[in-house]
Design a protein around this motif. Structure first.
Motif, mmCIF file in Angstrom:
data_model
loop_
_atom_site.group_PDB
_atom_site.id
_atom_site.type_symbol
_atom_site.label_atom_id
_atom_site.label_comp_id
_atom_site.label_asym_id
_atom_site.label_seq_id
_atom_site.Cartn_x
_atom_site.Cartn_y
_atom_site.Cartn_z
ATOM 1 N N LEU A 670 1.012 -1.319 -0.048
ATOM 2 C CA LEU A 670 0.176 0.069 -0.112
ATOM 3 C C LEU A 670 0.917 1.232 0.124
ATOM 4 O O LEU A 670 1.895 1.188 0.481
ATOM 5 N N PRO A 671 0.362 2.403 -0.564
ATOM 6 C CA PRO A 671 1.261 3.663 -0.574
ATOM 7 C C PRO A 671 1.209 4.267 0.815
ATOM 8 O O PRO A 671 0.783 5.456 0.914
ATOM 9 N N PHE A 672 2.006 3.835 1.674
ATOM 10 C CA PHE A 672 2.199 4.208 3.124
ATOM 11 C C PHE A 672 2.895 5.467 3.073
ATOM 12 O O PHE A 672 3.988 5.501 2.294
ATOM 13 N N THR A 673 2.615 6.585 3.818
ATOM 14 C CA THR A 673 3.346 7.606 4.064
ATOM 15 C C THR A 673 4.077 7.786 5.421
ATOM 16 O O THR A 673 5.064 8.166 5.562
ATOM 17 N N ILE A 674 3.109 7.308 6.285
ATOM 18 C CA ILE A 674 3.740 7.224 7.636
ATOM 19 C C ILE A 674 3.024 6.047 8.370
ATOM 20 O O ILE A 674 1.893 5.789 8.161
ATOM 21 N N MET A 675 3.569 5.283 9.354
ATOM 22 C CA MET A 675 3.318 4.277 10.104
ATOM 23 C C MET A 675 3.671 4.351 11.590
ATOM 24 O O MET A 675 4.965 4.778 11.771
ATOM 25 N N GLU A 676 2.601 4.336 12.548
ATOM 26 C CA GLU A 676 3.374 4.273 14.115
ATOM 27 C C GLU A 676 2.628 3.069 14.866
ATOM 28 O O GLU A 676 1.391 2.896 14.580
ATOM 29 N N TRP A 677 3.461 2.358 15.805
ATOM 30 C CA TRP A 677 2.679 1.589 16.294
ATOM 31 C C TRP A 677 2.043 2.341 17.900
ATOM 32 O O TRP A 677 2.210 3.337 18.045
ATOM 33 N N THR A 678 1.164 1.504 18.254
ATOM 34 C CA THR A 678 0.444 1.936 19.502
ATOM 35 C C THR A 678 1.392 1.731 20.526
ATOM 36 O O THR A 678 2.150 0.976 20.674
ATOM 37 N N LEU A 679 1.167 2.917 21.481
ATOM 38 C CA LEU A 679 2.050 2.991 22.823
ATOM 39 C C LEU A 679 1.086 2.223 23.671
ATOM 40 O O LEU A 679 0.156 1.923 23.525
ATOM 41 N N PRO A 680 1.646 1.922 25.080
ATOM 42 C CA PRO A 680 1.111 1.070 26.206
ATOM 43 C C PRO A 680 -0.433 1.973 26.365
ATOM 44 O O PRO A 680 -0.169 3.407 26.284
ATOM 45 N N THR A 681 -1.254 1.619 26.807
ATOM 46 C CA THR A 681 -2.435 2.002 27.332
ATOM 47 C C THR A 681 -2.228 2.904 28.343
ATOM 48 O O THR A 681 -1.437 2.168 29.434
ATOM 49 N N ALA A 682 -2.913 4.090 28.597
ATOM 50 C CA ALA A 682 -2.397 5.113 29.746
ATOM 51 C C ALA A 682 -3.231 4.705 30.838
ATOM 52 O O ALA A 682 -4.622 4.209 30.659
ATOM 53 N N PRO A 683 -2.934 4.798 32.186
ATOM 54 C CA PRO A 683 -3.853 4.503 33.293
ATOM 55 C C PRO A 683 -5.010 5.379 33.374
ATOM 56 O O PRO A 683 -4.922 6.700 32.595
ATOM 57 N N ARG A 684 -5.961 5.241 33.961
ATOM 58 C CA ARG A 684 -7.213 6.072 34.142
ATOM 59 C C ARG A 684 -6.934 7.197 34.678
ATOM 60 O O ARG A 684 -6.208 7.152 35.863
ATOM 61 N N PRO A 685 -7.276 8.526 34.392
ATOM 62 C CA PRO A 685 -7.002 9.594 35.234
ATOM 63 C C PRO A 685 -7.765 9.725 36.415
ATOM 64 O O PRO A 685 -8.732 8.730 36.685
ATOM 65 N N SER A 686 -7.319 10.375 37.313
ATOM 66 C CA SER A 686 -7.992 10.529 38.683
ATOM 67 C C SER A 686 -9.000 11.409 38.672
ATOM 68 O O SER A 686 -9.816 11.190 39.529
ATOM 69 N N GLN A 687 -9.264 12.410 37.673
ATOM 70 C CA GLN A 687 -10.484 13.180 37.571
ATOM 71 C C GLN A 687 -10.820 13.333 36.200
ATOM 72 O O GLN A 687 -9.964 13.127 35.388
ATOM 73 N N LYS A 688 -12.069 14.155 36.116
ATOM 74 C CA LYS A 688 -12.408 13.994 34.655
ATOM 75 C C LYS A 688 -11.719 15.408 34.180
ATOM 76 O O LYS A 688 -11.480 16.227 34.932
ATOM 77 N N GLY A 689 -11.103 15.367 32.854
ATOM 78 C CA GLY A 689 -10.496 16.384 32.359
ATOM 79 C C GLY A 689 -11.028 17.640 31.994
ATOM 80 O O GLY A 689 -12.427 17.599 32.097
ATOM 81 N N PRO A 690 -10.738 18.505 31.514
ATOM 82 C CA PRO A 690 -11.589 19.912 31.286
ATOM 83 C C PRO A 690 -12.420 19.603 29.787
ATOM 84 O O PRO A 690 -13.221 20.492 29.639
ATOM 85 N N SER A 691 -11.874 18.718 29.082
ATOM 86 C CA SER A 691 -12.826 18.401 27.759
ATOM 87 C C SER A 691 -13.608 17.228 27.773
ATOM 88 O O SER A 691 -13.342 16.431 28.597
ATOM 89 N N GLY A 692 -14.256 17.360 26.690
ATOM 90 C CA GLY A 692 -15.193 15.953 26.622
ATOM 91 C C GLY A 692 -14.546 14.988 26.060
ATOM 92 O O GLY A 692 -15.149 13.931 26.279
#
Length: 1156
Positions: A670-692
């Motif tokens: 396939l004509p790829f331009t960029i590829m990146e592996w996923t990073l490890p899943t981040a831990p759950r935040p302690s409180q809700k962030g400011p954005s939705g």
């Protein structure tokens, strides 16, 4: 916005010819040299990096690269300062140096804070002549259109004891004098069309300096003050027999119609022509100069050459010349091919012959061709301390008979090992080498030595042996008659002369420091993977290591330990520049390089290698027999290290399983331009962030800390596809995101040997970029962040389909990196963005307006950013983030990013911080901290500076057992251990006992010891060797202790003063007693009685082994012979010069010889 702080971790790139070989070794053993646009400071005793001082960009062009450092010089003594000031520009320091660069700037830097204290600039208008220079201080900025002459060399002169003047060589032919306190240039002199090469200060007159030109022009300057009328100059010409190389370069420049500019330093105009000189440290008015193929000894008083010789056939051109400060019969010459030659002087004349040559580069472990040696310098601090130890090693004798016996043994020892000289060399592969040059001799005159011993015993058989006086002023010997002492010295000197020409020189490597080896090309930080396994196999998660891998232009991989701020290992993997580098877990690296085939068929040879840090083995894979049509464009390793993506230029992408024997799983056309592996899943935040967006995070996610602690931990993915606790590798799946040339994006999943579509939820609106080309990508479930060549950033939630974007209004985006997340973090959307113009910014995508709270960093400390990545060093959300940066100046920097109230700030921490780890402590007293600590004592305040406290303690005399808690000293130093609970008992018991009356309050030594107690426990005051040396001389008297402290803090002149003081006082008192009979106030009988009593007392207290050893060292060590008090010594030194000038004719030469 919080104050930014940096980890203080920085490694400079290797030095090069552009730095002009600038270096300076202080008397305390600190080496400063230029490397690119930075100054590197190294402790040459322990061979450890002290600090790196980056040069800031010019004030007229803040976005430009910092210029090359071309000259470095330590300030001899600290400038005047206010001890109570908090301003680093006013506080007194022992670590200040002057730095000159290619653009004509001169900066006074404090090595502790790495801050410039003062700037001095010169510039030449493009339309003006070479003699029309202007000078500006730091408050003024030179016009951007001006041309600035580069700095060729720097040195300090002292018109008086309280004034320092900085001399600089600007451009090719201008010498300027500066006031280093105000930054004002008060004098300049143009010698066009001559080319200045270097300048040096006269060791016998600190007001006098000389500058030497490439063609033998010698300018002598004596600075008497800071006015223009206070500068006395005299021009001389040294006749050089061979200047053909300089004439050839000038002729080639004339033929090509290229004129050598007056603002170009000589090392840049003539890169392989070195003309250096040094003053003789033993004879006034004598210069040792080297031209490309000629060694010349010049007498400034007679204005003629005493000796001149060419290089033997087969020897490379000279690089530098150095005079041995302890032996007046040796010169050391460095050559441009990396060799060192030793030249010995014939007795009674200034004729030097080469007697030794050796290469200053190990024969094993180096690349072919060998690296170039850029600079060589002497390290005199060690030899001076050894001389003091040798001087005081036999002061515990019990009788003059034993003193003479030990002197004979010492003489025999000198025949077997004549001297030790330490050399420091700097190579262009980022290495600093410490060499020990020894001069050994074989005792072939046994009959002569036997005669010496027999005569010695006969002389001293009539002497009365009495006990030594163990008072506080030192162990004093009984009187010895001058005739007897003189006969002993005569036999000793004759024995030394008998074996003088039988020395054998040897060079051995005793120290080595490895910094970055070449220009940086790529950077890789280990990924804190939940499923990354150890190199030995199994599913045990790999712990995060504080290591960063750097690929270089020379094919080396330098692994940096950021905790120690040092290169942990350097791997020679490729023969060409490394184009890509990634971690496989925490102990393996995968890298690639390619080379183009120039034959008829063409193509590329791709080389991919897996390197193991534990074993040091390199295993190539994907080895093909024929060149390929396309080179490897990039490689991407999964966070676990199990899978690898190989991106080719105009060719399909290959997916590899990185097992013990790597195997290709599939090819994706396939004509790829960029590829990146996923990073490890981040831990759950302690409180809700400011954005939705933060509300759309996945449920049932594990934290990194809990996953690393569990050997069989598993990650619950967003769609619960990766459940179960089976240890099979096939059950673990990883995904990667990609973008195509038409702007389309997607996510694939790799599980075992299967590759399938991840089936993400696509965004509701069109997500294709306007120009259709995605140039950078970062992927951490559930977010995919992309950047395009128009500077826009888009992110997409693969589980909900929500998306958003904003424009950075900057150049195209080259790299995007997610910051690591730990438990308790309030945001998972922090990213570092690298733009195509080599600048970077930090954004938080979990905010309503990422641009409002972004850290927009257009330029960072005078360098452009080639690569960046985050490094997981923190374990708590309150700690700062760590960002790794590879600069265009070949430097590596670790920057702390502080976060307060959702806002970023970064910068270097300019306050001294406690280092986390060192292989061994830095036992250099001048590197001890200098806090402003006020100690209350009754009704007064006493400010205690740590450096002064240690110096005072050494001078007063402290028992060697006090150091034992911090160092591993041999138990023979102390018969009774006194280490236990030193802080709870009276520390005054560690001070030596003295029969002299005590001066001052007895609580002062105890207070000083308490101040030094934390540093003693850490073992960073004195190392074992210096503690052993101090133990030998601590009870030898105040003069010896004061000399030791002066040498330890880098003042050999003061040490020589203290060592010569007892002998001088004896001669002065004896001279005054000789005048007593001429006084009429006293009767002749009383005068005679007084003279007899006083003379006996002086002989008992002044003619001690210390004075005898001083007389012995005057013949063995030239340093101690430069200070003469008696008429016979003065006459001997003057008579030594007469044979040098017997062949000179002319009225002036005859008149000067008559004066001699």
């Amino acid at each position: 916005m919080a104050a930014g702080a940096a980890a203080g971790c920085m490694l400079a790139g290797p030095a090069s010819r552009n730095n002009g070989g600038c270096c300076d070794c202080s008397s305390t053993g600190l080496l400063a040299y230029g490397a690119g646009s930075s100054v590197v400071v190294v402790d040459t005793r322990s061979m450890q990096l002290v600090c790196v001082i980056p040069m800031p960009p010019p004030s007229s062009s803040p976005l430009a690269l910092a210029p090359f450092v071309t000259s470095v010089r330590w300030i001899p003594n600290p400038l005047h300062g206010d001890h109570l000031s908090d301003d680093p520009s006013n506080a007194p320091h022992h670590l200040r140096l002057a730095v000159g660069d290619r653009q004509g700037r001169i900066g006074i830097f404090d090595a502790r804070s790495r801050l410039p204290l003062l700037w001095m600039e010169t510039f030449e208008s493009a339309s003006s002549s070479s003699s029309s220079f202007a000078a500006t201080a730091s408050s003024a900025s030179s016009p951007s259109s001006s041309s600035k002459p580069g700095i060729q060399d720097l040195c300090f002169v002292r018109p008086d004891s309280d004034t320092k003047v900085l001399a600089s060589l600007n451009g090719s032919s201008v010498l300027s004098l500066w006031n280093p306190s105000t930054g004002r240039c008060f004098w300049k002199y143009d010698v066009s069309p001559e080319f200045f090469s270097c300048m040096r200060v006269d060791p016998f007159d600190s007001r006098h300096l000389c500058a030497l030109g490439l063609k033998g022009f010698l300018l002598s300057i004596k600075v008497l003050g800071e006015r223009e009328d206070d500068v006395i100059i005299k021009e001389r010409q040294i006749s050089v027999s061979d200047s053909s190389e300089i004439q050839r370069i000038e002729k080639d420049a004339a033929n090509s119609n290229t004129q050598i500019s007056s603002i170009t330093p000589a090392f840049a105009a003539f890169p392989l022509v070195f003309v250096k000189f040094c003053f003789s440290p033993h004879w006034k008015h004598i210069l040792y100069a080297v031209f490309p193929r000629e060694l010349l000894i010049f007498d400034m008083q007679y204005e003629t050459a005493l000796f001149s010789t060419g290089l033997p056939r087969g020897c490379s051109k000279f690089l530098d010349v150095m005079a041995d400060v302890d032996h007046n019969d040796r010169l050391y010459c460095a050559h441009i091919d990396g060799k060192i030659s030793v030249w010995r002087r014939n007795e009674g004349e200034q004729v030097h012959l080469m007697c030794f040559m050796e290469e200053l580069m190990p024969s094993l472990g180096n690349t072919v061709p060998s690296p170039n040696i850029l600079a060589v310098t002497l390290y005199p601090a060690e030899s001076v301390l050894e001389n003091v130890g040798e001087l005081c090693s036999d002061l515990l004798l019990k009788s003059p008979l034993h003193a003479v016996e030990d002197a004979a043994k010492s003489l025999d020892r000198e025949l077997l090992l004549a001297s030790d000289t330490f050399l420091i060399s700097i190579s262009d592969d980022g290495k600093i080498w410490k060499w020990l040059l020894t001069a050994e001799g074989v005792n072939r005159n046994s009959s002569n030595m036997k005669a010496v011993f027999d005569n010695t015993h006969n002389v001293d058989s009539t002497l009365n042996t009495e006990q030594l006086d163990a008072s506080g002023s030192g162990h004093i010997c009984d009187s010895v008659k001058e005739s007897e002492t003189g006969s002993c010295d005569h036999f000793a000197s004759s024995a030394v002369t008998a074996v003088k020409h039988e020395l054998v020189f040897k060079v051995c490597l005793v120290g080595h420091l490895h910094l970055l080896s070449s220009t940086l090309t790529v950077l890789a930080a280990p990924c804190p993977s939940l499923t990354a396994t150890l190199a030995r196999g199994g599913n045990s998660p790999a712990a995060c290591v504080p290591l960063v891998a750097l690929g270089t232009q020379g094919g080396m991989i330098d692994v940096v330990d950021v905790a120690a701020n040092a290169v942990a290992t350097s791997l020679s993997v490729h023969g060409t520049a490394i184009k890509g580098l990634r971690w496989l877990g925490n102990s393996r690296l995968v890298s690639f390089s390619y080379s183009q085939v120039n034959d008829k068929g063409g193509g590329y040879i791709n080389r991919l290698v897996v390197s193991c840090l534990r074993s040091g083995l390199h295993r190539p894979f994907r080895v093909l027999q024929k060149p390929e049509r396309a080179p490897v464009r990039a490689l991407r390793a999964s966070s676990s290290g199990r899978y690898l993506l190989l991106l080719f230029r105009d060719a399909p992408v290959e997916v590899w399983a990185m097992t013990k024997n790597p195997m290709m799983l599939r090819s994706l056309a396939l004509p790829f331009t960029i590829m990146e592996w996923t990073l490890p899943t981040a831990p759950r935040p302690s409180q809700k962030g400011p954005s939705g967006q933060s509300s759309q995070l996945s449920k049932e996610q594990t934290t990194i800390a809990s996953s690393v602690s569990s050997a069989n931990a598993n990650v619950s993915s967003i769609d619960s596809k990766e459940g179960g606790s089976d240890t099979s590798n096939d059950e673990t799946s990883e995904s990667f995101a990609f973008a195509l040339v038409n702007g389309a994006v997607g996510v694939f999943e790799v599980q075992g040997r299967r590759i399938r579509d991840f089936r993400p939820k696509w965004p509701s609106s069109s997500f294709v970029s306007s120009d259709g080309l995605v140039t950078a990508m970062a992927y951490r479930l559930p977010h995919v962040v992309m950047g395009d060549r128009s500077g826009s950033i888009r992110w997409w939630d693969v589980t909900t389909g929500l998306s958003s974007s904003f424009n950075t209004h900057r150049d195209g985006i080259r790299r995007i990196k997610f910051s690591p997340v730990v438990s308790g973090d309030h945001s998972r959307g922090r990213i570092a963005v690298l733009f195509h113009d080599n600048t970077f910014s930090i954004f938080d995508l979990d905010t309503q307006d990422p641009l409002a709270n972004a850290l927009l960093q257009p330029q960072f400390l005078g360098t452009l950013v080639l690569e960046l990545d985050w490094l997981l060093l923190r374990t708590d959300s309150e700690e700062s983030l760590a960002l790794c940066i590879a600069g265009a100046d070949s430097s590596f920097r670790l920057i702390e990013v502080c976060i307060h109230d959702g806002k970023f700030n970064l910068g270097y921490n300019l306050k001294p911080t406690k280092e986390r780890f060192r292989p061994m402590p830095l036992c250099s007293p001048v590197l001890l901290p200098t806090p402003h600590a006020l100690v209350r004592r009754l009704v007064f305040f006493l400010q205690v500076i740590i450096i002064c406290a240690l110096k005072m303690i050494l001078q007063l005399g402290v028992k060697p057992s006090w150091f034992e808690a911090g160092t591993t000293i041999s138990k023979s130093l102390s018969k009774v251990s006194e280490i236990a609970s030193t802080s709870e008992s009276d520390l005054r018991r560690f001070m030596i006992e003295s029969a002299n009356p005590q001066i001052g309050d007895s609580a002062v030594p105890e207070m000083l010891l308490k101040v030094l107690e934390p540093y003693r426990k850490e073992g960073c005051l004195l190392d074992n060797e210096r503690v052993r040396l101090y133990a030998k001389l601590v009870d030898k008297g105040y003069a010896v202790r004061f000399a030791f402290a002066a040498l330890l803090f880098g003042d050999p002149s003061e040490a020589l003063f203290w060592l010569q003081l007892p002998h001088f006082l004896y001669l002065l008192t004896k001279k005054s007693l000789d005048k007593l009979p001429h006084m009429t106030a006293l009767s002749s009988s009383s005068v005679l009685d007084h003279r007899e009593t006083t003379t006996t007392d002086l002989e008992a207290h002044s003619e001690n082994p210390l004075s005898q050893n001083l007389m012995k060292l005057k013949t063995g060590s030239a340093r101690f012979g430069t200070m003469a008090f008696e008429q016979c010594d003065i006459h001997a030194r003057a008579s030594e010069r007469i044979p040098w000038h017997e062949k000179f004719d002319g009225e002036d030469a005859i008149q000067k010889r008559v004066h001699e």
